[in-house]
Enzyme design. Sequence first.
Site, mmCIF file in Angstrom:
data_model
loop_
_atom_site.group_PDB
_atom_site.id
_atom_site.type_symbol
_atom_site.label_atom_id
_atom_site.label_comp_id
_atom_site.label_asym_id
_atom_site.label_seq_id
_atom_site.Cartn_x
_atom_site.Cartn_y
_atom_site.Cartn_z
ATOM 1 N N HIS A 1 0.841 -1.204 0.000
ATOM 2 C CA HIS A 1 0.000 0.000 0.000
ATOM 3 C C HIS A 1 0.876 1.253 0.000
ATOM 4 O O HIS A 1 2.065 1.221 0.395
ATOM 5 C CB HIS A 1 -0.893 0.007 1.251
ATOM 6 C CG HIS A 1 -0.142 -0.015 2.540
ATOM 7 N ND1 HIS A 1 0.439 1.116 3.106
ATOM 8 C CD2 HIS A 1 0.172 -1.030 3.371
ATOM 9 C CE1 HIS A 1 1.047 0.791 4.216
ATOM 10 N NE2 HIS A 1 0.916 -0.514 4.404
ATOM 11 N N GLY A 2 0.286 2.354 -0.472
ATOM 12 C CA GLY A 2 0.969 3.641 -0.429
ATOM 13 C C GLY A 2 1.143 4.095 1.021
ATOM 14 O O GLY A 2 0.593 3.493 1.957
ATOM 15 N N GLN A 3 1.892 5.181 1.187
ATOM 16 C CA GLN A 3 2.146 5.679 2.549
ATOM 17 C C GLN A 3 0.822 5.875 3.297
ATOM 18 O O GLN A 3 -0.112 6.497 2.779
ATOM 19 C CB GLN A 3 2.893 7.016 2.487
ATOM 20 C CG GLN A 3 3.247 7.586 3.872
ATOM 21 C CD GLN A 3 3.628 9.050 3.809
ATOM 22 O OE1 GLN A 3 2.823 9.904 3.438
ATOM 23 N NE2 GLN A 3 4.875 9.340 4.161
ATOM 24 N N GLN B 1 -1.230 7.123 7.022
ATOM 25 C CA GLN B 1 -1.108 8.193 8.014
ATOM 26 C C GLN B 1 -0.203 7.769 9.160
ATOM 27 O O GLN B 1 0.617 8.558 9.640
ATOM 28 C CB GLN B 1 -2.498 8.568 8.566
ATOM 29 C CG GLN B 1 -2.502 9.809 9.465
ATOM 30 C CD GLN B 1 -1.949 11.046 8.786
ATOM 31 O OE1 GLN B 1 -2.210 11.304 7.615
ATOM 32 N NE2 GLN B 1 -1.139 11.822 9.495
ATOM 33 N N GLY C 1 0.018 -2.431 12.030
ATOM 34 C CA GLY C 1 -0.570 -3.766 12.119
ATOM 35 C C GLY C 1 -1.964 -3.830 11.542
ATOM 36 O O GLY C 1 -2.186 -3.459 10.412
ATOM 37 N N ARG D 1 -6.064 0.787 3.674
ATOM 38 C CA ARG D 1 -4.864 1.315 3.016
ATOM 39 C C ARG D 1 -4.461 0.452 1.807
ATOM 40 O O ARG D 1 -3.986 0.970 0.799
ATOM 41 C CB ARG D 1 -3.717 1.492 4.005
ATOM 42 C CG ARG D 1 -3.261 0.251 4.761
ATOM 43 C CD ARG D 1 -2.305 0.659 5.862
ATOM 44 N NE ARG D 1 -1.656 -0.434 6.583
ATOM 45 C CZ ARG D 1 -2.160 -1.043 7.658
ATOM 46 N NH1 ARG D 1 -3.378 -0.698 8.102
ATOM 47 N NH2 ARG D 1 -1.496 -2.011 8.276
ATOM 48 N N GLU E 1 -1.769 -7.028 7.206
ATOM 49 C CA GLU E 1 -0.419 -6.796 7.741
ATOM 50 C C GLU E 1 -0.201 -7.705 8.962
ATOM 51 O O GLU E 1 -1.161 -8.195 9.568
ATOM 52 C CB GLU E 1 -0.283 -5.309 8.138
ATOM 53 C CG GLU E 1 1.030 -4.914 8.783
ATOM 54 C CD GLU E 1 2.245 -5.244 7.942
ATOM 55 O OE1 GLU E 1 2.781 -4.336 7.319
ATOM 56 O OE2 GLU E 1 2.626 -6.434 7.913
ATOM 57 N N HIS F 1 0.566 -5.665 2.312
ATOM 58 C CA HIS F 1 1.313 -4.934 3.350
ATOM 59 C C HIS F 1 2.764 -5.414 3.423
ATOM 60 O O HIS F 1 3.093 -6.491 2.906
ATOM 61 C CB HIS F 1 0.626 -5.160 4.701
ATOM 62 C CG HIS F 1 -0.821 -4.779 4.686
ATOM 63 N ND1 HIS F 1 -1.287 -3.566 5.107
ATOM 64 C CD2 HIS F 1 -1.910 -5.465 4.247
ATOM 65 C CE1 HIS F 1 -2.600 -3.509 4.939
ATOM 66 N NE2 HIS F 1 -3.004 -4.642 4.411
ATOM 67 N N GLY F 2 3.585 -4.625 4.094
ATOM 68 C CA GLY F 2 5.009 -4.939 4.138
ATOM 69 C C GLY F 2 5.304 -6.363 4.566
ATOM 70 O O GLY F 2 6.025 -7.097 3.877
#
Length: 232
Positions: free
Chosen positions: A9-11, A13, A22, A60, A87, A182-183
């Site tokens: 996902h992009g950056q 908040q 998480g 996100r 995530e 997610h990462g």
Amino acid sequence: MKRLVLLRHGQSQWNLENRFTGWHDVDLTDQGRAEAKQAGALLRDAGILPEAVFTSVLKRAIRTAWIALDELDRLWIPMTKDWHLNERHYGALQGLNKAETAAKYGDEQVHIWRRSFATPPPALEGNDERHPCHDPRYQNLDTEILPGTESLKDTLARVLPYWDTTLAPQLKHYDTLLIAAHGNSLRALVMHLEGLSDDEIMGVEIATGDPLVFELDDQLNVLKRYSLRAES
Ligand SMILES: O=C(O)[C@H](O)COP(=O)(O)O
């Protein structure tokens, strides 16, 4: 040849505020939306047109998929949202600023919580309102499987079966599949696809909004892997 596109996902908040995120359902920042739009443009310019998309149940990642696919004018492709691609759950650290947490627990302890393979952060108790058992999006799941915290090993243990039973079979009838996630859920897939060790995966970082393209043979062996942002 099959193409699997992994898109973090992009950056968000809380990425901007350097908070552990998480399973907290935080949205994209304006920069994150721009990253998602750029991801769509990079895919378009590379002629990579996803035929289906799988994402998590967190906004996100969902919104990143929407924005990227809108840039490709392919919002019509099938989209599946599933908690297995969420995530990694960061337990009681969710919401805390990573720098403040390091100041409180020490850099080494925070590094272990973030980058060790099998050490989970402190867990959320079931009576904590942040525990997933209180979230309506998981109401049909057995509370026994809802995590109060996860290590990367725990994340792998839920992502890999999903890859085997759901994602990999999609590549039998699609040539190009997008996974917007997610990462750490994507690191689980990278670890599996590239046969990385517990130590090797610790060194893998996946940037926000950067489409990672895996070219696979019919047996889903990796022929080539590249970042579209790096190639642009
Ligand atoms: O959930 C989070 O905080 C981030 O998306 C991933 O965490 P990390 O930056 O510690 O990998």
